[in-house]
Design a protein around this motif. Structure first.
Motif, PDB file in Angstrom:
ATOM      1  N   PHE A 237       4.772 -34.106  -7.389  1.00  0.00           N
ATOM      2  CA  PHE A 237       5.610 -34.694  -6.346  1.00  0.00           C
ATOM      3  C   PHE A 237       5.277 -34.396  -4.900  1.00  0.00           C
TER       4      PHE A 237
ATOM      5  N   GLY B 108       7.659 -31.715  -1.691  1.00  0.00           N
ATOM      6  CA  GLY B 108       8.352 -31.297  -2.896  1.00  0.00           C
ATOM      7  C   GLY B 108       8.288 -29.787  -3.037  1.00  0.00           C
TER       8      GLY B 108
ATOM      9  N   THR C 159      15.497 -41.049  -7.362  1.00  0.00           N
ATOM     10  CA  THR C 159      15.735 -39.729  -6.779  1.00  0.00           C
ATOM     11  C   THR C 159      14.958 -39.542  -5.495  1.00  0.00           C
ATOM     12  N   ILE C 160      13.771 -40.107  -5.422  1.00  0.00           N
ATOM     13  CA  ILE C 160      12.944 -39.956  -4.228  1.00  0.00           C
ATOM     14  C   ILE C 160      13.591 -40.606  -3.009  1.00  0.00           C
TER      15      ILE C 160
ATOM     16  N   GLU D 290      12.450 -32.845  -6.084  1.00  0.00           N
ATOM     17  CA  GLU D 290      11.838 -34.031  -5.493  1.00  0.00           C
ATOM     18  C   GLU D 290      11.916 -33.997  -3.969  1.00  0.00           C
TER      19      GLU D 290
ATOM     20  N   ARG E 150      14.721 -33.632   2.644  1.00  0.00           N
ATOM     21  CA  ARG E 150      15.364 -33.135   1.431  1.00  0.00           C
ATOM     22  C   ARG E 150      16.005 -31.782   1.713  1.00  0.00           C
TER      23      ARG E 150
ATOM     24  N   GLY F  69      10.015 -34.312 -12.073  1.00  0.00           N
ATOM     25  CA  GLY F  69       9.851 -32.914 -11.731  1.00  0.00           C
ATOM     26  C   GLY F  69      10.779 -31.993 -12.499  1.00  0.00           C
TER      27      GLY F  69
ATOM     28  N   ARG G 269       4.239 -38.936  -8.493  1.00  0.00           N
ATOM     29  CA  ARG G 269       5.537 -39.352  -8.000  1.00  0.00           C
ATOM     30  C   ARG G 269       6.219 -40.281  -8.998  1.00  0.00           C
TER      31      ARG G 269
ATOM     32  N   HIS H 299      14.575 -36.658 -12.732  1.00  0.00           N
ATOM     33  CA  HIS H 299      13.291 -37.209 -12.300  1.00  0.00           C
ATOM     34  C   HIS H 299      12.205 -36.415 -13.007  1.00  0.00           C
TER      35      HIS H 299
END
Length: 747
Positions: free
Chosen positions: A694, A702, A556-557, A729, A530, A674, A639, A672
């Protein structure tokens, strides 16, 4: 030089020079007494990188810098482990005026510091001229099973005759455990623009809040996003005043950067660094929280690189650029300046073996040869267009699972280009190499840019400033002095145009920006990492995001297009008027990087800080208040696998929310879980408590993002803030291929 004090005005001087520009010494002929250890600036602590020793010990590398009078004695530094945090290790101790324990040379742990006893660290002379000498102490510290508290002192060193105390100068700092990622503080714009009422804005007060939070839960690193100080007053009350007030643009262009002016500018930059870096409470932070910095225009002078090419090539602008580079390298990177940046206007004979530069007027300076390039640097291949220096980009690792890239977006900058194409290739080659060394270990890559990259477009304002009507106003300005405040004192263009041209979202940088972002998307997909981008410059707080277009229904993950742009500025400079922030909010449309990538600002600010009124009711995305950011790794597994654009029936909810729509259809709401309840109610808002959203179980990834926003600058001299937070995320390796578009995007 007195010990750190409360406030010094920007551009004030104590390193004297005569009216003809020849250096004059202050005090004892500018040379310290033999053996005297009077500190003019410092100590300043810097973090550089991590490495693995021959015995497989993981090492933290950094340095401490002090500046003293030329001819002073050689200082020493004593380093000791004060205690470990948590676990069953060494109990936490309180450091007083010294570090107890046996003195060793560090041999117990090989070449690095000993945990069990005090280690003497030798000084290295980086630079010396007739008035000052820069000393660096290289620190190599073994990471342990627990977070560790370290301390250092400088035996015999003291501040000047104005000191209220001659106590031993001692500082402490923290390093993460071998299993931790670093706890990060991010700031930018640490100074005041010309014309700001410094007293009204209470100076460096937000650093009080930084130190309060650091005391509760220590920061491991302090990232400076540019403008660590402002040198702009050099044209108002410094040696460039006469040049700046010259009415003829032609005369400004041909004005020589002679030896008198060079010496005056050199004195100015040195004094400004000393004054600003020794002003409390910033001075305390400088010695306690290791820094990693990049520079921006105000580290040189307002707009450097973004003016017209013929103006940027004038002798005066080229000259001050090189002097700024010299002191940027010394004060902010504890690195000897390349010889070419020290002597500018006069012919010289250089003995590279000794580092001694000899000028025709007999001015001598010692510069330690840079025989080895620190592995954290990514050097450009070619010098910048206006600086005879290569760009200095930074790659390092911030603990166990976070990597960091600092992009030097100033050395190569022109009005039409931020960085050379070949420099981007060097950067991505290094990133691919580092991320490929230990696949899956790095979960997050933080990229530092000087300015935001996911930010509302202001092309309409650029068009106005370049319109024929402004050309007519410029004509009347030259003839009759009408609208003086609209035009800058350098190249006669509209004053705000250089700021707009600095932005990645400017028309001139659009193609470069898009190619850069596409390559980052490819990097995320290839390495399952990420990316979070840090940016400052705009003097307000915001959170930009890029993400896959909702109709693609990618969780999104698993979204390699999801990137957060943490926009945090200024920590010291005054914020823009409320109307400007509200205008930014009005311009916060859903933009399209391409047909598959949307971008917009997050509605982060659910309320104004405290009981203040800083924004319009509709403005929840652009906060015009001084601020800084905190970035930490999340800790517990909650998550959300719901796709952006899909429903939420299978989402895992954060513990503090009862719903998590996470549809992202508006682009401004949560993408998401988060981002749900982003703002003051989010568990990441404090910057001290961990949100627990997350993180992969036992393996992090995260990031909790916290903005600490000043409540009332004019009445609160303690710099009290209110916190706003959300969680970015992490990236789950996709078991299926997501659509990437054409492969040419990633080249």
């Amino acid at each position: 030089m007195s010990q750190p004090r409360e406030q010094r005005l920007p551009g004030s001087h104590n390193r004297q020079h005569s009216s003809d520009g020849v250096r004059q010494s202050s005090g004892n002929q500018g040379v310290g007494r033999t053996g005297d250890l009077e500190i003019k600036c410092g100590p300043l602590i810097r973090y550089t990188r991590m490495s693995t020793a021959s015995d497989n010990t993981r090492l933290w590398h950094g340095s401490v810098l002090v500046v003293m009078n030329s001819g002073s004695g050689t200082p020493g530094l004593r380093l000791s482990c004060v205690g470990r945090i948590g676990g069953d290790g060494i109990s936490e101790n309180t450091m007083s005026n010294g570090l107890d324990g046996q003195i060793t040379d560090g041999s117990e742990g090989g070449s690095y510091a000993s945990v069990k006893s005090t280690t003497n660290v030798p000084a290295k002379k980086l630079f010396e001229d007739v008035q000052m000498v820069f000393w660096r102490f290289d620190l190599e510290i073994p990471l342990q099973e627990n977070e560790a508290h370290w301390g250092y002192d400088l035996p015999g060193a003291h501040y000047g005759s104005g000191s209220v105390s001659n106590d031993l100068i001692s500082r402490d700092f923290y390093v993460p455990s071998k299993h931790q990622s670093m706890r990060i503080m991010f700031n930018s714009c640490n100074g005041f623009s010309v014309g700001t009422d410094v007293d009204a804005w209470a100076g460096l007060t937000l650093w009080n809040d930084v130190l309060r939070i650091h005391k509760r839960k220590p920061f491991h690193v302090m990232i400076g996003g540019g403008d660590q100080l402002y040198n702009d007053h050099i044209r108002v009350d410094g040696p460039l005043r006469e040049w700046a007030e010259e009415k003829s643009p032609h005369q400004r262009r041909i004005h020589p950067f002679d030896e008198q002016l060079r010496q005056g500018c050199d004195d100015y930059f040195f004094n400004n660094y000393v004054n600003w870096f020794m002003t409390e409470p910033f001075a305390t932070a400088n010695g306690q929280i290791p820094q990693v910095n990049i520079w921006d225009d105000h580290d040189i002078i307002d707009g450097f690189g973004s003016y017209t090419d013929h103006f940027m090539r004038t002798p005066v602008f080229v000259g001050i650029g090189h002097i700024a580079f010299k002191y940027y390298m010394l004060f902010q990177h504890h690195t000897p300046p390349p010889v070419a940046s020290n002597i500018l206007s006069a012919p010289r004979i250089t003995n590279h073996g000794t580092g001694l530069d000899s000028m025709r007027d007999g001015y001598n300076a010692y510069v330690m040869p840079e025989t080895e390039i620190d592995p954290s640097w990514i050097l450009g291949n070619s010098p910048g267009p206006y600086l005879t220096q290569k760009s200095r980009n930074i790659y390092t690792q911030l603990g166990k699972r976070i990597a960091f890239l600092g992009v030097d977006a100033r050395t190569e900058r022109t009005r039409h280009k931020v960085n050379y194409d070949e420099t981007y290739d060097l950067i991505f080659d290094r990133l691919n190499l580092e991320l490929g060394r230990t696949p899956g270990e790095i979960k997050h890559l933080i990229i530092l840019l000087g300015v935001p990259i996911a930010y509302p477009r202001l092309v309409w304002l650029e068009n106005i400033f370049r319109s024929p009507i402004v050309g007519l106003i410029r004509f009347f300005n030259k003839r009759f002095g009408i609208a003086n405040s609209l035009f800058n004192k350098f190249d006669g263009e509209v004053d705000l145009l250089d700021d707009l041209d600095d932005h990645y979202t400017a028309q001139t940088h659009k193609r470069e920006r898009n190619l850069f972002l596409h390559r980052l998307q490819g990097l995320m997909q290839q390495h399952s990492v990420r990316i979070t981008i840090l940016g400052g410059d705009v003097h307000l707080a915001a959170a930009g995001r890029l993400y896959s277009e909702p109709d693609l229904k990618i969780p999104t993950i698993q979204d390699h297009r999801y990137m957060v742009n943490v926009i945090s500025s200024a920590i010291t400079n005054k914020p823009p008027p409320q109307a400007i922030a509200n205008m930014i909010a009005r311009r916060n449309k859903i933009h399209h990087l391409d047909k598959e990538t949307d971008e917009t600002l997050l509605d982060l600010f659910n309320k104004d800080p405290g009981d203040s009124t800083k924004t319009a009711k509709y403005n929840r995305c652009a906060m015009p208040s001084r601020n800084f950011a905190i970035i930490t790794e999340s800790t517990n597994p909650h998550r959300a696998l719901v796709a952006n654009g899909g429903d939420n029936k299978n989402a895992f909810l954060p513990s503090n929310t009862t719903t998590a729509t996470a549809t992202g259809k508006s682009g401004r709401s949560a993408l998401h879980a988060g981002e749900e309840a982003a703002g003051t109610d989010h568990p990441a808002a404090s910057g001290v408590d961990e949100s627990g959203i997350f993180a992969e179980l036992g393996d992090g990834g995260g990031l909790d993002i916290t903005y600490r926003v000043e409540i009332n600058a004019n009445r609160d001299r303690d710099g009290r803030t209110e916190g706003y937070g959300f969680t970015s995320e992490w990236m789950l390796f996709s078991c299926f291929l997501v659509h990437l578009g054409t492969s040419s995007e990633w080249r």
